[in-house]
Structure formats: C-alpha cells, structure tokens
Scaffold this motif. Structure first.
Motif, PDB file in Angstrom:
ATOM      1  N   SER A  54       0.829  -1.191   0.000  1.00 21.13           N
ATOM      2  CA  SER A  54       0.000   0.000   0.000  1.00 21.13           C
ATOM      3  C   SER A  54       0.869   1.247   0.000  1.00 21.13           C
ATOM      4  O   SER A  54       1.941   1.264   0.593  1.00 21.13           O
ATOM      5  N   GLY A  55       0.364   2.273  -0.665  1.00 13.99           N
ATOM      6  CA  GLY A  55       1.023   3.565  -0.653  1.00 13.99           C
ATOM      7  C   GLY A  55       0.327   4.527   0.281  1.00 13.99           C
ATOM      8  O   GLY A  55       0.451   5.733   0.118  1.00 13.99           O
ATOM      9  N   GLY A  56      -0.406   3.995   1.245  1.00 11.22           N
ATOM     10  CA  GLY A  56      -1.175   4.825   2.169  1.00 11.22           C
ATOM     11  C   GLY A  56      -0.300   5.649   3.091  1.00 11.22           C
ATOM     12  O   GLY A  56       0.922   5.508   3.119  1.00 11.22           O
ATOM     13  N   PRO A  57      -0.929   6.525   3.872  1.00 12.70           N
ATOM     14  CA  PRO A  57      -0.184   7.368   4.803  1.00 12.70           C
ATOM     15  C   PRO A  57       0.499   6.541   5.890  1.00 12.70           C
ATOM     16  O   PRO A  57       0.020   5.466   6.251  1.00 12.70           O
ATOM     17  N   ALA A  58       1.620   7.067   6.383  1.00  9.42           N
ATOM     18  CA  ALA A  58       2.393   6.357   7.404  1.00  9.42           C
ATOM     19  C   ALA A  58       3.076   7.358   8.326  1.00  9.42           C
ATOM     20  O   ALA A  58       3.343   8.493   7.936  1.00  9.42           O
ATOM     21  N   THR A  59       3.380   6.905   9.534  1.00  9.42           N
ATOM     22  CA  THR A  59       4.124   7.708  10.497  1.00  9.42           C
ATOM     23  C   THR A  59       5.513   8.036   9.956  1.00  9.42           C
ATOM     24  O   THR A  59       6.028   9.126  10.137  1.00  9.42           O
ATOM     25  N   THR A  60       6.103   7.048   9.271  1.00  5.91           N
ATOM     26  CA  THR A  60       7.457   7.157   8.743  1.00  5.91           C
ATOM     27  C   THR A  60       7.484   6.610   7.335  1.00  5.91           C
ATOM     28  O   THR A  60       6.891   5.559   7.061  1.00  5.91           O
ATOM     29  N   VAL A  61       8.176   7.302   6.437  1.00  2.00           N
ATOM     30  CA  VAL A  61       8.355   6.828   5.067  1.00  2.00           C
ATOM     31  C   VAL A  61       9.845   6.634   4.834  1.00  2.00           C
ATOM     32  O   VAL A  61      10.651   7.532   5.094  1.00  2.00           O
TER      33      VAL A  61
END
Length: 120
Positions: A54-61
C-alpha cells in the motif's frame, strides 16, 4: 522472488514481535527500481505486525533503492550505515525507522541447500 519480498512475507507470517510490544506506528517503504515504485506498508500495534502492499499514509516513510532494500533483507547492509551514506532517506519518525532496523538480519544468511545459486 526478491529478498525484499521474502523479508516482508516473513514479517507477515510472524505476525507478532515481542521486541515491539511498546511500539505503535506505521512505516511505508518506497522502493525504487529504475522507474518502478514498489510500496509496502508495515503497521505495528503493540508488537502485532501487519504488512500490506500500500502507498497509504504512514508515520514514517523510508525511501530506498531496490538494490539496497534487497541487500538489507539479505543482511548484507546495515540500515543505519545506509542512512548515514544517504542510500536511505527517512521522512517522519527517525526513531521508528531506526527501531525497524531490528527486523532485518544482522548478517548474511547462509545459502540454502536447495538454492541453485549456492553451488551445492
């Protein structure tokens, strides 16, 4: 199958890691191979690991090349050293990114006997 794919499959199979029992957050890995982008999302909820593509939002990329990601998954590259060399870019919670380094092997895994590249 790439070493990176195998790494994420092992995380999925494990499902739980007691070393992360106090951790809640998400890490998205943006892995580039030329013009191709592969994304993996690791959600951690008190040690429970859930991996999706998934390319969803994350705390850290974490942005990394496919070559460096595979080398890390094989235990050939240390994540902190790769960050220092600029081979990995981290956006977001750096402490979470550094903790994720514990999931990667610390040294190369010995070749499997059934591996045609192992010469056995």
């Amino acid at each position: 199958m790439t070493a990176t794919n195998g790494f994420f499959e092992r995380l999925t199979d494990a499902g739980q890691d007691p070393r992360f029992s106090n951790v809640c957050g998400s890490v998205r890995f943006d892995i580039r191979d030329g013009g191709h982008l592969e994304q993996w999302l690791l959600d951690i909820d008190h040690g429970r690991m859930r991996v999706t593509r998934s390319g969803g939002p994350a705390t850290t990329v974490i942005q990394v090349s496919a070559q460096v990601a595979d080398a890390m998954a094989r235990g050939e590259v240390n994540g902190l050293a790769a960050i220092t060399r600029g081979e990995i870019l981290v956006d977001g919670d750096l402490s979470l990114a550094l903790r994720i380094g514990r999931l990667f092997p610390r040294e190369p895994e010995p070749p499997r006997r059934d591996d045609p590249d192992s010469g056995t």
